[in-house]
Design an enzyme around this catalytic site. Structure first.
Site, short mmCIF file in Angstrom:
data_model
loop_
_atom_site.label_atom_id
_atom_site.label_comp_id
_atom_site.label_asym_id
_atom_site.label_seq_id
_atom_site.Cartn_x
_atom_site.Cartn_y
_atom_site.Cartn_z
N TYR A 337 46.58 25.18 32.22
CA TYR A 337 45.85 25.04 33.48
C TYR A 337 44.65 24.13 33.23
O TYR A 337 43.94 24.31 32.23
CB TYR A 337 45.32 26.38 33.99
CG TYR A 337 46.34 27.37 34.48
CD1 TYR A 337 47.70 27.07 34.52
CD2 TYR A 337 45.94 28.63 34.92
CE1 TYR A 337 48.63 27.99 34.96
CE2 TYR A 337 46.87 29.56 35.38
CZ TYR A 337 48.21 29.24 35.39
OH TYR A 337 49.12 30.16 35.83
N GLU A 413 37.32 48.10 49.33
CA GLU A 413 37.89 47.34 50.44
C GLU A 413 36.86 46.93 51.50
O GLU A 413 37.15 46.09 52.35
CB GLU A 413 39.00 48.16 51.11
CG GLU A 413 40.16 48.46 50.17
CD GLU A 413 41.12 49.49 50.73
OE1 GLU A 413 42.33 49.39 50.44
OE2 GLU A 413 40.66 50.41 51.46
#
Length: 436
Positions: A337, A413
């Protein structure tokens, strides 16, 4: 030199920053707050049913059907299981790409939550658990929310939005292509041609409500490597009859550690040279003929990456030669990468948007990370901004919060709505800036 210009560039953009209409930003905020439960429900479903790279069939189907329900043009099967949605706004303008990765990891979950993954599958010939242990489930849910909001504002969009739901960010299965690199090869940034790309990553060790960013090299280039040292086998009782590849390998490992300490300008960037596996021999009294080493190289600039590769090859081959052995070096061995490089001018331009969305005090300049991200393949082709979204419960200790890629990985969340707002506002404000 460019590092010295960062403060000036950021100052100039902040002083003369474009402004999205308060009404539009307020509309985004209201819509994002209203759909928080929906985004969380999507995330929980994806978390309970994770899929490994290039196998995100169920996830891709849910994403594609959602985009189609919004009237967005959809293409499936991109880079195996990827989904691309194109939303053409009612007014002319640039093409903005937004990316979310979809894959899970071969990790068996230990978190005690109602929607914990119980999925098992085969990976490299072994049965493994599967877990969304890096937060990609939240990325998908957030971008689905962004798509719904922007689709509802289609008539007012100054340009086109390309939603990229990417498979295999963690790397494709052995022997397969995949991920962002394959998406780019298949033309995901063309037809229509993308002008700019934005992406986010949830972070379990950054407090909810905060955003982290960095101009320039923000995540490392990574190359895996294989070094095979070949010598001469002998009875362990008569080492003088051998050319011992184990001893040579030990010398190579020690010598490799001088690259970072003696060849890298540590005042500019960091780097990593790690040998993660060494295999040779099968009995205590037999000196083997060869040794295999596997490792990883990580750098925060292209120049440093090139230097690391050259020095590893030189050290390994010359150390082996000095001992009468040989060394074969493969870099990359199976994956590579590039540096995740946030375009400095784009980052400066969009910083006021992130600050207006999260609050200036909650947008933090973060240090570079030696982890890697294949979002870098997109940024090689078009200017990009990749930022980090807080997912650690408020008041948590970053040093104690379970890290990514572990069985105990956990995300709060309540931070998802900020991610939805940030991605929407970056899109809208970039479009607005290009139409003035």
């Amino acid at each position: 030199m460019i590092k010295k210009l960062y403060p000036l560039i950021f100052s100039l953009f902040s002083i003369g920053a474009f402004a999205q209409t308060p009404a539009m930003r307020a509309a985004v905020s209201k819509k994002a707050d209203a759909m928080e439960k929906k985004v969380i429900a999507w995330r929980r479903d994806f978390h309970e049913h994770p899929e490994l790279g290039n196998h995100e069939v169920r996830t891709a189907d849910i994403v594609a059907k959602h985009l189609q329900s919004l009237g967005i043009e959809v293409k499936t099967g991109v880079a195996h299981t990827g989904v691309v949605g194109i939303l053409k706004g009612g007014k002319p303008g640039p093409v903005v790409a937004l990316r979310a990765d979809m894959d899970g990891l071969p990790v068996t979950e230990r978190v005690n939550i109602p929607f914990a993954s119980k999925v098992k599958t085969m990976y490299n010939g072994n049965e493994v658990g599967v877990m969304a242990a890096c937060g990609h489930d939240s990325h998908v849910a957030i971008l689905m929310g962004v798509a719904e909001i922007l689709a509802s504002m289609k008539a007012d969009l100054h340009g086109t939005v390309k939603f990229i739901f990417q498979p295999a960010e963690e790397g494709p299965p052995v022997g397969e292509d995949g991920g962002a690199e394959l998406m780019v090869k298949e033309g995901v940034l063309e037809n229509p041609k993308v002008d700019v790309i934005f992406g986010l990553h949830i972070n379990s060790q950054t407090e909810v409500g905060k955003i982290g960013y960095r101009p320039g090299g923000t995540m490392a280039a990574v190359n895996d490597m294989q070094i095979i040292v070949k010598g001469r086998s002998a009875h362990g009782a008569y080492p003088w009859s051998s050319i011992d590849p184990i001893v040579v390998s030990a010398q190579i490992i020690n010598n490799l550690q001088t690259i970072v300490s003696r060849n890298l300008d540590v005042t500019q960037n960091g780097a990593v040279v790690t040998i993660g596996a060494i295999n040779g021999g099968n009995r205590s009294n037999i000196i083997p003929e060869k040794v295999e080493m596997l490792g990883t190289l990580r750098a925060l600039s292209t120049a440093d990456e090139k230097m690391l590769i050259e020095r590893v090859k030189q050290i390994a081959t010359k150390t082996a030669e000095a001992n009468g052995a040989t060394a074969e070096v493969k870099i990359p061995y199976s994956n590579h990468y590039p540096v995740t490089y946030n375009d400095p001018a784009l980052t400066a331009k969009m910083l006021p948007t992130l600050q207006a969305t999260a609050g200036t005090e909650n947008v933090l300049l973060r240090p570079a990370a030696t982890g890697a991200e294949d979002f870098s393949f997109f940024e090689q082709k078009v200017p990009g901004l990749f930022f980090f979204l807080g997912g650690m419960p408020k008041g948590g200790d970053p040093l104690k919060a379970p890290s990514h890629h572990t069985p105990d990985f956990y995300i709060d969340e309540s931070g998802f709505t900020l991610g939805v707002k940030a991605m929407c506002n970056l899109t809208l404000e970039y479009m607005t800036s290009k139409t003035k």
